[in-house]
Design a protein around this motif. Structure first.
Motif, PDB file in Angstrom:
ATOM      1  N   SER A 186       0.840  -1.196   0.000  1.00  0.00           N
ATOM      2  CA  SER A 186       0.000   0.000   0.000  1.00  0.00           C
ATOM      3  C   SER A 186       0.876   1.248   0.000  1.00  0.00           C
ATOM      4  O   SER A 186       1.976   1.259   0.581  1.00  0.00           O
ATOM      5  CB  SER A 186      -0.916   0.014   1.222  1.00  0.00           C
ATOM      6  OG  SER A 186      -1.643   1.220   1.296  1.00  0.00           O
ATOM      7  N   TYR A 187       0.366   2.312  -0.620  1.00  0.00           N
ATOM      8  CA  TYR A 187       1.060   3.596  -0.567  1.00  0.00           C
ATOM      9  C   TYR A 187       1.035   4.150   0.850  1.00  0.00           C
ATOM     10  O   TYR A 187       0.116   3.879   1.636  1.00  0.00           O
ATOM     11  CB  TYR A 187       0.406   4.606  -1.506  1.00  0.00           C
ATOM     12  CG  TYR A 187       0.750   4.410  -2.974  1.00  0.00           C
ATOM     13  CD1 TYR A 187       2.004   4.774  -3.458  1.00  0.00           C
ATOM     14  CD2 TYR A 187      -0.185   3.887  -3.862  1.00  0.00           C
ATOM     15  CE1 TYR A 187       2.326   4.614  -4.790  1.00  0.00           C
ATOM     16  CE2 TYR A 187       0.127   3.713  -5.200  1.00  0.00           C
ATOM     17  CZ  TYR A 187       1.383   4.073  -5.660  1.00  0.00           C
ATOM     18  OH  TYR A 187       1.698   3.914  -6.993  1.00  0.00           O
ATOM     19  N   ALA A 188       2.038   4.952   1.179  1.00  0.00           N
ATOM     20  CA  ALA A 188       2.123   5.614   2.471  1.00  0.00           C
ATOM     21  C   ALA A 188       2.984   6.859   2.322  1.00  0.00           C
ATOM     22  O   ALA A 188       3.654   7.052   1.305  1.00  0.00           O
ATOM     23  CB  ALA A 188       2.712   4.675   3.526  1.00  0.00           C
ATOM     24  N   VAL A 189       2.957   7.706   3.334  1.00  0.00           N
ATOM     25  CA  VAL A 189       3.860   8.856   3.399  1.00  0.00           C
ATOM     26  C   VAL A 189       4.704   8.698   4.656  1.00  0.00           C
ATOM     27  O   VAL A 189       4.172   8.451   5.749  1.00  0.00           O
ATOM     28  CB  VAL A 189       3.088  10.193   3.459  1.00  0.00           C
ATOM     29  CG1 VAL A 189       4.071  11.351   3.662  1.00  0.00           C
ATOM     30  CG2 VAL A 189       2.291  10.403   2.187  1.00  0.00           C
ATOM     31  N   ARG A 190       6.003   8.812   4.491  1.00  0.00           N
ATOM     32  CA  ARG A 190       6.891   8.797   5.644  1.00  0.00           C
ATOM     33  C   ARG A 190       7.442  10.209   5.850  1.00  0.00           C
ATOM     34  O   ARG A 190       7.725  10.916   4.886  1.00  0.00           O
ATOM     35  CB  ARG A 190       8.011   7.779   5.468  1.00  0.00           C
ATOM     36  CG  ARG A 190       7.502   6.353   5.656  1.00  0.00           C
ATOM     37  CD  ARG A 190       8.586   5.318   5.670  1.00  0.00           C
ATOM     38  NE  ARG A 190       8.077   4.042   6.165  1.00  0.00           N
ATOM     39  CZ  ARG A 190       8.805   2.938   6.264  1.00  0.00           C
ATOM     40  NH1 ARG A 190      10.082   2.944   5.905  1.00  0.00           N
ATOM     41  NH2 ARG A 190       8.268   1.831   6.731  1.00  0.00           N
TER      42      ARG A 190
END
Length: 710
Positions: A186-190
């Motif tokens: 899944s896409y995510a933002v870090r």
């Protein structure tokens, strides 16, 4: 007074004009000097930039459309892994996930427009210049591996781009960077790059305020995480961690010709996808790097490094078919390195592969001109082995490698056309001390040897070949070690020998040199001037007053009244009769006396020394080869004429009579095709098919899609 003052002022204006002129002149001079300096610097920098420009690579995009098989090559693995690798692409990169098995599918996730990036372990890293290493402590960390992660489950690429775009400025005001990521499918933002969990937790509330509708958590480094950073600024550009289910994939964006070249820091250019997998081997924690690319692109990346991109067209076509055949027998479930996670390595263990840097029009013509063609035996793709040179004869596969069953298309064949005396490293003489031999044999596994080597005895030769199948080594204490298989003999004596096709003696050894003759009785090779053939040493007269010949006892059988004895190698044998002397085929010579005639005629003659069905067949095949050779010479306009070979008999002496001296022919395992022999045949006018028929028995050429495997 007024008049005087006026004149004085007038003089002052004149002086000012002069000073102005002088100043302008000085300024112009300085500008000219600066201009020349800038020009000189530009020339210097320009020349340096020109020298640093990447090697021009031709358009190879057409290779991608030829064939649907993807090959995986392990470029870095095992103890060779490092924590980071840097790559360049003029058009930037596509980032995605790469399936390592099955269809080996690549799915694009993100686009990076940076021309130079570094792929690294998602761990605390130290950064110095262009070098990345895993930090030894928090204090020495430049790029932290602890992040705050914003869950974006269900987001697609457009959603993620919008989320980052809307919040980027607000994050920067807080001194935080937003990193696109793909985590566990899944896409995510870090957010951010911290040296420890505590540092990340200190700003967690700030991030939660920036993203009130999202769950924010602190994430620690894992053994499967990989990141992409800017090679110039060390800013994190993308993060990836799917727990090893799929791996981070990187491919260059297409240029105007449709090529996707990745320029590695090694200097080589590669096409296809680079897959990165975290790998721990001993104390080494780094990235296993695998290049995944279409079959024809791979063949084009092997051909100019296993042969040369300037060799004759028919040699290159023959090798394109050979390389393709070898590759397709060692890919997928049958991958030679499948236990490591890829098909083949890029070294001589498999095939030398260095990408597209040496691909030229000749290579393209050879690959596309044979696209899909493989060697087959009864509809199955053959394992088309080859080596640099063989020294006049090849060797059976079952004699080369332990546990190998007889392979019908990989049988020993004499190669009188190979000019091994004129090719690099195809003829060699080595002197080795007894103590150095002991060290080498012990390294090779002969641990029962304790004292200096006393003798090295050739016990058995491979069938129908001069390659050594069994070698007996005895030390000064009488301990013995047997080395079996021809390739076992070769590797046990590396680096002192280049093949198992050698003779050995202590202090001195007799040997022969075979020289291929042309019609004029001279030996020549392309690019070399003709060299007169040395005169053959005169042969002594025998007791019958006639000349006789010395013939090496490679596989001759001697039967006496007491026992059956096989002589694997002696200095010579006298074959004389009333007409002079006769040359016999190797396995046909028997010494028969009144005492042993009954044993020879009866059943005492061991079948293992006799190949009644093989001899006439081998003779027939030899005759067929000679006919093919003559046909090729008659029909080809560019082929040279050959009048056979001449054999020179010599003795090699060691500088120290206590040392062993090895005289050998060929370079490699000796099974299948000879690279230099294929070169020699092409120069003489042979076609690719004739070259292949000369080395492999009863093979056909088919498109791999027509074979039993596909």
């Amino acid at each position: 007074m007024l008049k005087d003052n006026t004149e004085k002022k007038k003089l002052s204006r004149d002086e000012k004009k002069k000073w102005v002129v002088r100043i302008v002149a000085m300024v112009m001079a300085v500008l000219m000097i600066l201009g020349l300096g800038v020009t000189a610097i530009s020339i210097i920098l320009g020349s340096r930039a020109k020298a640093a420009e990447p090697v021009s690579v031709i358009d190879t995009s057409s290779l991608k459309q030829s064939g649907d098989v993807l090959i995986s090559v392990g470029l870095s693995y095992g103890s060779d892994v490092s924590p980071a690798a840097t790559y360049t692409s003029d058009e930037g990169f596509d980032v995605g996930w790469q399936q390592m098995n099955g269809e080996r599918r690549f799915e694009s996730l993100w686009t990076l427009y940076e021309e130079k990036v570094t792929v690294a372990c998602d761990d605390n890293l130290s950064y110095s210049g262009d070098s990345f290493s895993i930090a030894s402590s928090e204090r020495r960390t430049d790029i932290g591996a602890y992040h705050l992660e914003i869950n974006c489950w269900g987001y697609d690429r457009d959603d993620l781009e919008e989320l980052i775009g809307v919040n980027r400025r607000a994050a920067l005001r807080e001194g935080l960077i937003l990193i696109p990521a793909y985590i566990n499918g899944s896409y995510a933002v870090r957010v951010g790059s911290f040296r420890s969990r505590d540092e990340a937790e200190d700003v967690q509330s700030v991030v939660e305020d920036l993203f009130p509708e999202h769950r924010v958590s602190v994430v620690s480094p894992t053994s499967t995480g990989v990141q992409i950073v800017s090679a110039d600024t060390a800013e994190i550009l993308f993060e990836f961690d799917c727990g090893g289910e799929v791996e981070l994939g990187l491919t260059a964006r297409e240029d105007r010709n449709g090529n996707t070249y990745i320029h590695a820091s090694s200097g080589y250019f590669y096409d296809g996808v680079f897959a990165f997998k975290r790998s721990v081997s001993g104390d080494s924690d780094g990235l296993m790097i695998v290049n995944i690319l279409p079959i024809e692109t791979y063949v084009a990346g092997v051909l100019p490094y296993e042969t040369s991109n300037s060799w004759p067209e028919e040699t290159m076509k023959a090798f394109a078919i050979t390389v393709r055949s070898f590759t397709l027998t060692y890919c997928g479930e049958n991958g030679k390195h499948r236990n490591k996670g890829f098909d083949l390595c890029p070294e001589v263990c498999c095939q030398v592969y260095r990408g597209a840097g040496r691909t030229n029009e000749a290579v393209m013509n050879a690959v596309l001109g044979t696209a899909g063609d493989v060697l087959t035996y009864h509809g199955d793709i053959v394992t088309a082995y080859y080596s640099s040179s063989v020294g006049g004869v090849t060797v059976n596969a079952e004699d080369a490698w332990e546990g190998t069953k007889p392979v019908p298309y990989l049988k020993a064949v004499e190669t009188p056309w190979e000019k091994y005396m004129e090719h690099e490293n195809a003829f060699w003489i080595t002197e080795v001390s007894p103590s150095a031999l002991l060290d080498r044999f012990r390294q090779a596994g002969c641990t029962n040897l304790r004292g200096e080597v006393e003798s090295v005895e050739i016990v058995e030769l491979a069938k129908n070949s001069t390659y050594i199948k069994t070698l007996r080594v005895t030390d000064s204490y009488g301990n013995e070690a047997l080395i079996n298989t021809t390739d076992g003999v070769r590797t046990s004596l590396t680096p002192y020998v280049k093949s198992a096709n050698f003779v050995v003696g202590k202090g001195k050894v007799a040997y022969t040199e075979d020289i291929v003759l042309d019609a004029a009785g001279t030996s020549s090779a392309p690019g070399k001037s003709s060299v007169p053939v040395p005169e053959k040493e005169p042969e002594p007269e025998g007791p019958l007053g006639i000349e006789y010949s010395f013939t090496d006892l490679d596989e001759y059988v001697v039967i006496t009244s007491e026992s059956l004895e096989k002589s694997y190698f002696k200095n010579s044998v006298l074959l004389a009769n009333g007409d002079g002397y006769t040359d016999y085929f190797r396995s046909e010579i028997f010494a028969i006396t009144a005492e042993n005639a009954s044993a020879f005629l009866g059943e005492a003659y061991d079948e293992q020394y006799r190949n009644d069905d093989l001899i006439p067949k081998r003779r027939t095949e030899t005759a067929q080869r000679e006919e093919q050779e003559q046909t090729a010479q008659d029909s080809s306009s560019g082929g040279g004429n050959s009048s056979g070979t001449d054999t020179v008999y010599k003795i090699a002496y060691a500088d120290d009579s206590d040392n062993f001296i090895f005289v050998g022919k060929g370079w490699g395992h000796g099974v299948g095709m000879s690279q230099w022999g294929a070169f020699d045949l092409a120069v003489r006018g042979y076609t690719a098919k004739q070259i292949l028929d000369a080395y492999f028995y009863d093979v056909d050429i088919l498109n791999y899609l027509e074979t039993n495997q596909y």
